[in-house]
Scaffold this active site. Sequence first.
Site, PDB file in Angstrom:
ATOM      1  N   GLY A 257       0.805  -1.194   0.000  1.00 59.19           N
ATOM      2  CA  GLY A 257       0.000   0.000   0.000  1.00 59.19           C
ATOM      3  C   GLY A 257       0.846   1.254   0.000  1.00 59.19           C
ATOM      4  O   GLY A 257       1.937   1.279   0.568  1.00 59.19           O
TER       5      GLY A 257
ATOM      6  N   HIS B 112       3.699   4.528   2.784  1.00 58.15           N
ATOM      7  CA  HIS B 112       4.876   4.091   3.529  1.00 58.15           C
ATOM      8  C   HIS B 112       6.170   4.614   2.906  1.00 58.15           C
ATOM      9  O   HIS B 112       7.252   4.090   3.175  1.00 58.15           O
ATOM     10  CB  HIS B 112       4.934   2.571   3.583  1.00 58.15           C
ATOM     11  CG  HIS B 112       3.688   1.937   4.116  1.00 58.15           C
ATOM     12  ND1 HIS B 112       3.147   2.271   5.337  1.00 58.15           N
ATOM     13  CD2 HIS B 112       2.862   1.008   3.573  1.00 58.15           C
ATOM     14  CE1 HIS B 112       2.048   1.564   5.539  1.00 58.15           C
ATOM     15  NE2 HIS B 112       1.848   0.791   4.481  1.00 58.15           N
TER      16      HIS B 112
ATOM     17  N   HIS C  31       0.475   0.686   9.789  1.00 56.58           N
ATOM     18  CA  HIS C  31      -0.833   1.225   9.429  1.00 56.58           C
ATOM     19  C   HIS C  31      -1.510   1.854  10.644  1.00 56.58           C
ATOM     20  O   HIS C  31      -2.686   2.188  10.598  1.00 56.58           O
ATOM     21  CB  HIS C  31      -1.750   0.124   8.867  1.00 56.58           C
ATOM     22  CG  HIS C  31      -1.167  -0.610   7.718  1.00 56.58           C
ATOM     23  ND1 HIS C  31      -0.503  -1.814   7.868  1.00 56.58           N
ATOM     24  CD2 HIS C  31      -1.114  -0.315   6.399  1.00 56.58           C
ATOM     25  CE1 HIS C  31      -0.078  -2.218   6.689  1.00 56.58           C
ATOM     26  NE2 HIS C  31      -0.437  -1.336   5.785  1.00 56.58           N
TER      27      HIS C  31
END
Length: 330
Positions: A53, A56, A218
């Site tokens: 995702g 990051h 997250h």
Amino acid sequence: MRMLINVPETVVADALRGIAAAHPELTVDVENRVVVRRDAPVAGEVALVSGGGSGHEPLHAGFVGPGMLAAACPGEVFTSPVPDQMVRAAAAVDSGRGVLFVVKNYTGDVLNFEMAAELAEDAGVRVARVLVDDDVAVADSTFTAGRRGTGATLFVEKIAGAAAEEGAPLERVESIARQVNARSRSFGVALSACTTPAKGSPTFDLPPGELELGIGIHGEPGRERRPMMTSGEIADVAVDAVLEDLKPSGPVLVLVNGMGATPLLELYGFNAEVQRVLGERGVPVARTLVGNYVTSLDMAGCSVTLCQADEELLRLWDAPVRTAALRWGV
């Protein structure tokens, strides 16, 4: 919440266009969301492909280049890339010597990379996979079955990437990647929650004057919430948690990582405390890297990753690397 974006729906595409403009040494497919070394495929080399995702950064697109990744696949914010991205990346970088998928242990990433490996192999690309699961804070979390993949991802990609650059065969590159993961442990701390573009507000409630020990990248819950601690107190907790699990018997690589909003002034001060704790515990330090490398959007906080290093791993760590976010020895 003020954010430096146009609209939430185009955040990832806008970032990819910016990467393309800043780094002509990369081929950036904005529509299909694949970032590739411009000189790929490189004859005689195994190719490393990773992804995950967005949010990051610089993980993973910032680590594409000689001595590290051949390609990266960014998903939506905190959302796994899809198998089509990984298959496209594998086809673009395979020189005939095979592709190693580096996968962080999050359920979506694991399932999608597994499917992509099957599809790529059906298309004639030899694929191996290594799972990164270095976080010691919790056994399971919101996003995972088993330990989360966090800071050790950088160690795996750098060291295995150096082995690939030297011309090691796929089986050897895979073995080294697995060895690095097995020798690495991480622990993260949040001083604030992160804010996703789609939500526009903090993803969890962390009252002023409190911190969360053992978070994931997250913002997943950790081991416990405590009143704010000093840098030295946080280092005691984080390093001891890692050492209790890793139990190193030799020198270690150290990553003192910021979660995205922590300035280097604070990270270097925290590193001084990390080094103090390691010295008090009798753990020799071989190399140290400090900076925001495996982040969680605008989260304030830090993580500590240790990897027990031997002579070969140190040699591969020191080998030249030339990426947007990591470069030395060139």
